[in-house]
Design a protein around this motif. Structure first.
Motif: not given
Length: 221
Positions: A56, A41, A103, A124, A68, A37, A88-89, A70, A72-73, A126
């Motif tokens: 996530l 990203f 968020v 996480w 997060y 991080y 990826s975020i 959706t 952003w995924l 997921f």
């Protein structure tokens, strides 16, 4: 027959570490690495190809810390049109403008949580969709599954030609005789040659398809 088909399907899934039928992965645990991080990203690697990310959530055991949006995924496809085992975020779309609303931070704050640790196992949770639609099932995987599913039925059918372990039979009446023989023996069924052919074809196919449907995993300790 249903048992042999289901067993062959599971074996193919184990060969290539994927799911044939489209399905929902309810909760896959992923590890948090702080270095991922810093100035980049993050990219999270999953067990199965990610067709569509659902949610996530970051947790300390059962205590939820962050969730997060959706949007952003992001998932990707390779040159074969197959989805990769990664998500990826990346803050994109309308979620960037409304980040404070989407968020969600709860429980422990970020300063008291992930920033103080280099690695957090099973951080996480997921959820995602993986597998193939029935109308878009790869024919090479169907062919491989079908060949694997025939081993049990062909073995049983081969024993029924003349009987288990019987290679030949003969009958004679008043000087007249008739005999019949097959490829069966004490160690070989009637369809043994076809089974050996399928075994060779499966061994060749798995080596090639492994390069298409599976991915090499590298871990640095």
């Amino acid at each position: 027959m249903r048992f042999y088909i289901q067993a062959a399907q599971r074996e193919v899934e184990n060969f290539f570490n994927l799911k044939l039928m489209r399905q929902f992965i309810d909760q896959e645990k992923l590890t948090f690495y702080r270095a991922d991080y810093w100035q980049s990203f993050p990219i999270l690697f999953t067990n199965y190809p990610v067709n569509k990310p659902i949610s996530l959530t970051g947790r300390f055991n059962n205590l939820e810390q962050i969730s997060y949006p959706t949007q952003w995924l992001t998932t990707h496809q390779n040159s074969y049109g197959l989805y990769k085992r990664r998500v990826s975020i990346v803050p994109t779309g309308s979620a960037v403008a409304t980040a404070n609303a989407e968020v969600i931070l709860s429980g422990l704050t970020t300063q008291l949580g992930s920033q103080h640790f280099r690695m957090i196992p099973d951080y996480w949770d997921f959820q995602y969709i993986t597998g193939f639609d029935l109308d878009h099932m790869p024919m090479d995987l169907i062919n491989l599954t079908g060949k694997l599913a025939t081993f049990g039925p062909l073995g049983i059918a081969g024993d029924l030609i003349l009987g288990a372990g019987i290679a030949a039979q003969s009958i004679g009446v008043d000087g007249l005789s008739q005999s019949i023989s097959s490829t069966s023996s004490a160690t070989n069924a009637g369809y043994g040659a076809r089974i050996l052919q399928y075994q060779k074809e499966i061994a060749d196919s798995v080596k090639k398809l492994k390069l298409v449907y599976d991915e090499i995993r590298m871990v640095v300790v």
